[in-house]
Design a protein around this motif. Structure first.
Motif, PDB file in Angstrom:
ATOM      1  N   PHE A 192      18.927  48.686  13.034  1.00  0.00           N
ATOM      2  CA  PHE A 192      19.134  49.502  11.836  1.00  0.00           C
ATOM      3  C   PHE A 192      20.313  50.407  12.134  1.00  0.00           C
ATOM      4  O   PHE A 192      20.237  51.294  12.984  1.00  0.00           O
ATOM      5  CB  PHE A 192      17.892  50.330  11.512  1.00  0.00           C
ATOM      6  N   ASP A 193      21.438  50.159  11.477  1.00  0.00           N
ATOM      7  CA  ASP A 193      22.660  50.933  11.679  1.00  0.00           C
ATOM      8  C   ASP A 193      22.851  51.842  10.476  1.00  0.00           C
ATOM      9  O   ASP A 193      22.905  51.369   9.336  1.00  0.00           O
ATOM     10  CB  ASP A 193      23.859  49.994  11.832  1.00  0.00           C
ATOM     11  N   ALA A 194      22.975  53.144  10.741  1.00  0.00           N
ATOM     12  CA  ALA A 194      22.974  54.083   9.616  1.00  0.00           C
ATOM     13  C   ALA A 194      23.842  55.304   9.893  1.00  0.00           C
ATOM     14  O   ALA A 194      24.042  55.711  11.045  1.00  0.00           O
ATOM     15  CB  ALA A 194      21.552  54.541   9.316  1.00  0.00           C
ATOM     16  N   TYR A 195      24.334  55.889   8.793  1.00  0.00           N
ATOM     17  CA  TYR A 195      24.965  57.205   8.870  1.00  0.00           C
ATOM     18  C   TYR A 195      24.075  58.194   8.138  1.00  0.00           C
ATOM     19  O   TYR A 195      23.665  57.963   6.994  1.00  0.00           O
ATOM     20  CB  TYR A 195      26.367  57.212   8.246  1.00  0.00           C
TER      21      TYR A 195
ATOM     22  N   ASN B  66      21.093  65.680   6.237  1.00  0.00           N
ATOM     23  CA  ASN B  66      20.026  64.940   6.914  1.00  0.00           C
ATOM     24  C   ASN B  66      19.449  63.819   6.043  1.00  0.00           C
ATOM     25  O   ASN B  66      18.259  63.537   6.065  1.00  0.00           O
ATOM     26  CB  ASN B  66      18.915  65.907   7.349  1.00  0.00           C
ATOM     27  N   LYS B  67      20.326  63.148   5.267  1.00  0.00           N
ATOM     28  CA  LYS B  67      19.915  62.012   4.454  1.00  0.00           C
ATOM     29  C   LYS B  67      20.686  60.761   4.871  1.00  0.00           C
ATOM     30  O   LYS B  67      21.896  60.822   5.106  1.00  0.00           O
ATOM     31  CB  LYS B  67      20.165  62.290   2.963  1.00  0.00           C
ATOM     32  N   VAL B  68      19.985  59.643   4.970  1.00  0.00           N
ATOM     33  CA  VAL B  68      20.653  58.367   5.242  1.00  0.00           C
ATOM     34  C   VAL B  68      21.448  57.984   4.005  1.00  0.00           C
ATOM     35  O   VAL B  68      20.879  57.760   2.937  1.00  0.00           O
ATOM     36  CB  VAL B  68      19.630  57.264   5.587  1.00  0.00           C
ATOM     37  N   THR B  69      22.764  57.936   4.147  1.00  0.00           N
ATOM     38  CA  THR B  69      23.626  57.638   2.999  1.00  0.00           C
ATOM     39  C   THR B  69      24.202  56.219   3.057  1.00  0.00           C
ATOM     40  O   THR B  69      24.490  55.637   2.015  1.00  0.00           O
ATOM     41  CB  THR B  69      24.788  58.641   2.922  1.00  0.00           C
ATOM     42  N   HIS B  70      24.387  55.694   4.249  1.00  0.00           N
ATOM     43  CA  HIS B  70      24.979  54.365   4.418  1.00  0.00           C
ATOM     44  C   HIS B  70      24.201  53.620   5.499  1.00  0.00           C
ATOM     45  O   HIS B  70      23.915  54.188   6.556  1.00  0.00           O
ATOM     46  CB  HIS B  70      26.454  54.474   4.815  1.00  0.00           C
TER      47      HIS B  70
ATOM     48  N   GLY C 190      31.499  46.099   4.685  1.00  0.00           N
ATOM     49  CA  GLY C 190      31.724  47.132   3.664  1.00  0.00           C
ATOM     50  C   GLY C 190      31.318  48.534   4.049  1.00  0.00           C
ATOM     51  O   GLY C 190      31.329  49.435   3.199  1.00  0.00           O
ATOM     52  N   LEU C 191      30.965  48.727   5.332  1.00  0.00           N
ATOM     53  CA  LEU C 191      30.568  50.059   5.799  1.00  0.00           C
ATOM     54  C   LEU C 191      31.457  50.480   6.967  1.00  0.00           C
ATOM     55  O   LEU C 191      31.163  50.183   8.133  1.00  0.00           O
ATOM     56  CB  LEU C 191      29.095  50.064   6.248  1.00  0.00           C
ATOM     57  N   ASN C 192      32.546  51.162   6.645  1.00  0.00           N
ATOM     58  CA  ASN C 192      33.455  51.681   7.669  1.00  0.00           C
ATOM     59  C   ASN C 192      32.854  52.993   8.173  1.00  0.00           C
ATOM     60  O   ASN C 192      33.172  54.077   7.691  1.00  0.00           O
ATOM     61  CB  ASN C 192      34.847  51.900   7.067  1.00  0.00           C
ATOM     62  N   MET C 193      31.964  52.892   9.158  1.00  0.00           N
ATOM     63  CA  MET C 193      31.179  54.042   9.592  1.00  0.00           C
ATOM     64  C   MET C 193      32.021  55.207  10.123  1.00  0.00           C
ATOM     65  O   MET C 193      31.742  56.368   9.781  1.00  0.00           O
ATOM     66  CB  MET C 193      30.140  53.613  10.628  1.00  0.00           C
ATOM     67  N   PRO C 194      33.038  54.980  10.949  1.00  0.00           N
ATOM     68  CA  PRO C 194      33.853  56.122  11.389  1.00  0.00           C
ATOM     69  C   PRO C 194      34.521  56.851  10.219  1.00  0.00           C
ATOM     70  O   PRO C 194      34.586  58.085  10.208  1.00  0.00           O
ATOM     71  CB  PRO C 194      34.888  55.470  12.315  1.00  0.00           C
ATOM     72  N   TYR C 195      34.997  56.086   9.229  1.00  0.00           N
ATOM     73  CA  TYR C 195      35.627  56.696   8.054  1.00  0.00           C
ATOM     74  C   TYR C 195      34.586  57.433   7.201  1.00  0.00           C
ATOM     75  O   TYR C 195      34.853  58.511   6.656  1.00  0.00           O
ATOM     76  CB  TYR C 195      36.338  55.628   7.231  1.00  0.00           C
ATOM     77  N   ILE C 196      33.373  56.864   7.109  1.00  0.00           N
ATOM     78  CA  ILE C 196      32.278  57.520   6.384  1.00  0.00           C
ATOM     79  C   ILE C 196      31.965  58.865   7.035  1.00  0.00           C
ATOM     80  O   ILE C 196      31.795  59.885   6.344  1.00  0.00           O
ATOM     81  CB  ILE C 196      31.027  56.612   6.380  1.00  0.00           C
ATOM     82  N   ALA C 197      31.899  58.875   8.372  1.00  0.00           N
ATOM     83  CA  ALA C 197      31.642  60.124   9.093  1.00  0.00           C
ATOM     84  C   ALA C 197      32.787  61.115   8.885  1.00  0.00           C
ATOM     85  O   ALA C 197      32.552  62.309   8.651  1.00  0.00           O
ATOM     86  CB  ALA C 197      31.467  59.831  10.584  1.00  0.00           C
ATOM     87  N   TYR C 198      34.014  60.622   8.965  1.00  0.00           N
ATOM     88  CA  TYR C 198      35.198  61.472   8.776  1.00  0.00           C
ATOM     89  C   TYR C 198      35.151  62.171   7.425  1.00  0.00           C
ATOM     90  O   TYR C 198      35.307  63.393   7.331  1.00  0.00           O
ATOM     91  CB  TYR C 198      36.450  60.599   8.906  1.00  0.00           C
ATOM     92  N   ARG C 199      34.910  61.389   6.384  1.00  0.00           N
ATOM     93  CA  ARG C 199      34.897  61.952   5.026  1.00  0.00           C
ATOM     94  C   ARG C 199      33.749  62.951   4.852  1.00  0.00           C
ATOM     95  O   ARG C 199      33.899  63.981   4.176  1.00  0.00           O
ATOM     96  CB  ARG C 199      34.797  60.811   4.004  1.00  0.00           C
ATOM     97  N   ASP C 200      32.606  62.653   5.437  1.00  0.00           N
ATOM     98  CA  ASP C 200      31.476  63.582   5.338  1.00  0.00           C
ATOM     99  C   ASP C 200      31.799  64.904   6.015  1.00  0.00           C
ATOM    100  O   ASP C 200      31.514  65.981   5.475  1.00  0.00           O
ATOM    101  CB  ASP C 200      30.232  62.954   5.993  1.00  0.00           C
ATOM    102  N   LEU C 201      32.431  64.846   7.185  1.00  0.00           N
ATOM    103  CA  LEU C 201      32.688  66.054   7.959  1.00  0.00           C
ATOM    104  C   LEU C 201      33.810  66.912   7.381  1.00  0.00           C
ATOM    105  O   LEU C 201      33.837  68.124   7.607  1.00  0.00           O
ATOM    106  CB  LEU C 201      32.989  65.685   9.410  1.00  0.00           C
TER     107      LEU C 201
ATOM    108  N   GLY D 216      34.129  67.298   4.231  1.00  0.00           N
ATOM    109  CA  GLY D 216      33.608  67.794   2.959  1.00  0.00           C
ATOM    110  C   GLY D 216      33.981  66.978   1.752  1.00  0.00           C
ATOM    111  O   GLY D 216      33.917  67.462   0.619  1.00  0.00           O
ATOM    112  N   SER D 217      34.347  65.702   1.986  1.00  0.00           N
ATOM    113  CA  SER D 217      34.700  64.809   0.879  1.00  0.00           C
ATOM    114  C   SER D 217      33.963  63.481   1.044  1.00  0.00           C
ATOM    115  O   SER D 217      34.574  62.441   1.292  1.00  0.00           O
ATOM    116  CB  SER D 217      36.217  64.579   0.855  1.00  0.00           C
ATOM    117  N   PRO D 218      32.630  63.507   0.957  1.00  0.00           N
ATOM    118  CA  PRO D 218      31.829  62.326   1.293  1.00  0.00           C
ATOM    119  C   PRO D 218      32.023  61.145   0.349  1.00  0.00           C
ATOM    120  O   PRO D 218      32.307  61.323  -0.839  1.00  0.00           O
ATOM    121  CB  PRO D 218      30.395  62.845   1.217  1.00  0.00           C
ATOM    122  N   LEU D 219      31.875  59.959   0.917  1.00  0.00           N
ATOM    123  CA  LEU D 219      31.942  58.732   0.130  1.00  0.00           C
ATOM    124  C   LEU D 219      30.598  58.487  -0.563  1.00  0.00           C
ATOM    125  O   LEU D 219      29.563  59.025  -0.147  1.00  0.00           O
ATOM    126  CB  LEU D 219      32.274  57.545   1.042  1.00  0.00           C
ATOM    127  N   LYS D 220      30.612  57.669  -1.587  1.00  0.00           N
ATOM    128  CA  LYS D 220      29.409  57.338  -2.332  1.00  0.00           C
ATOM    129  C   LYS D 220      28.431  56.577  -1.433  1.00  0.00           C
ATOM    130  O   LYS D 220      28.822  55.682  -0.693  1.00  0.00           O
ATOM    131  CB  LYS D 220      29.782  56.478  -3.541  1.00  0.00           C
TER     132      LYS D 220
END
Length: 393
Positions: free
Chosen positions: A212-215, A220-224, A302-313, A315-319
């Protein structure tokens, strides 16, 4: 996106995959390693800057000072990405100091280390009602009797601290078949001052391993997320993924997402589960609290996890997004898979026909990338040097 990304470790394909995932999005990426020799991630066209810094284990305080001085020169706070377990432990140990200068997903000092530590992870899992393999610790009364009556042979002698164990023995555990082998394995570990536990082997071939791979975002919510099924690993039966496919498994999501949210985890995590071939129950095996081997597969799906983390940190999170269908994509680390295949066939766990048939799937490669080929050639040069050294020795 002005914040620079800092990748700790570029001598393995996980670091390379982080560089590619971020650099391909136009983010300036700096990779830091302790040596240039064989560090093929430095050859990526997506890398903006390569630096040599102090060793994370030999000079940890010097590395902290190095990172702080680097961050002070940046206009915007950089984001820190560890590419291996020792770097995760390093960041966790110095989290308070580093968070003053870097954007880092974890907020609870010590949590990452706890979930990487087999003993504390099992306690946490049991507290939250998640199944873990039956375990006996060396200091328990009637230790041998419990193993023979409950665990039974063959069984596993596993390290509490995996990075230190792997660094010393170049394997993740010892498999033992009787009392004599058990005592020998324990002595090997204790002679190196490494704490171990003894575990029951959950029945089932390697294709009973799931991930189970998740961001998990800062709320504290699983978004991806995505679930995968291992087909082969190296070393065989108890190693790392070398041929693994994306496979949507709702039950794995239900178990994994709830557990990570319940324990207050933030950032990227991969939980490994094994499905008991006799009962159908899923057992939590371990947690990787970092970008993992399967990062290139996640990105292709379809899940670029490093980019997802970058955007979250920043303050511009991905959908939010979960992969809820089968893509048929497979991650392939060809070099180690070929070594694994030899052992699977030798032990008669797989036939050559079964192996060849498995290759008829669209693949995502660990190192090779048509758009960024140079790291592959540096890696091949590294392997050839290793082979020639053995030949002439």
């Amino acid at each position: 996106m002005n914040n620079r990304a800092i990748v700790l470790g570029a001598n393995y394909y996980i670091g390379l995959s982080i560089i590619r995932c971020l650099g391909s999005q136009g983010i300036k990426v700096t990779a830091i390693d302790y040596s240039r020799e064989g560090t093929y991630g430095f050859a990526s066209k997506y890398l903006d800057e390569a630096l040599i810094g102090p060793h994370y284990k030999e000079e940890p305080k010097a590395l902290v000072d190095f990172l702080i001085e680097y961050a002070k020169k940046q206009k915007y706070m950089p984001i820190l990405f560890p590419s291996a377990d020792p770097y995760v432990e390093f960041i966790d140990n110095y989290l308070v100091e580093l968070k003053k200068y870097y954007l880092i997903p974890q907020t609870e000092k010590g949590l990452y280390t706890k979930v990487m530590n087999k003993k504390t992870l099992h306690k946490i899992a049991e507290d939250y009602g998640v199944l873990v393999p039956e375990t006996v610790r060396l200091n328990e009364d009637n230790f041998i009797e419990k193993i023979e009556d409950t665990i039974k042979y063959p069984c596993l002698v596993k390290p509490v601290d995996s990075p230190s164990f792997v660094s010393r023995f170049r394997k993740k555990l010892f498999k033992v078949h009787n009392k004599q082998e058990l005592e020998q394995a324990i002595k090997k570990a204790t002679d190196e001052n490494l704490e171990v536990i003894v575990q029951r082997i959950i029945p089932g071939f390697d294709d009973h391993m799931y991930t189970f791979d998740a961001y998990i975002n800062q709320e504290n919510k699983v978004t991806h997320w995505m679930t995968c099924q291992k087909y082969r690993q190296y070393p065989i039966n108890f190693g790392a993924s070398v041929y693994t496919g994306q496979k949507y498994t709702q039950e794995i999501y239900d178990l994994g997402a709830k557990f990570l949210e319940d324990i207050g985890f933030k950032g990227f995590a991969e939980i490994e589960f094994k499905k008991d071939s006799q009962t159908g129950k899923y057992y939590l095996i371990e947690i990787n609290a970092r970008t993992t081997n399967l990062n290139s597969l996640l990105s292709k799906a379809g899940l670029n996890m490093p980019y997802i983390a970058y955007r979250d940190l920043i303050g511009s999170p991905l959908k939010p997004k979960g992969i809820t269908h089968d893509t048929n994509l497979v991650f392939w680390y060809a070099y180690e898979d070929l070594l694994a295949v030899k052992d699977y066939i030798k032990t008669k766990q797989l036939t050559l026909t079964e192996v060849l048939r498995s290759y008829f799937k669209p693949k995502v490669y660990a190192i090779w990338d048509w758009k960024d080929p140079k790291p592959s050639f540096v890696f091949l040069n590294k392997i050839m040097k290793r082979i020639l050294k053995k030949v002439f020795k």
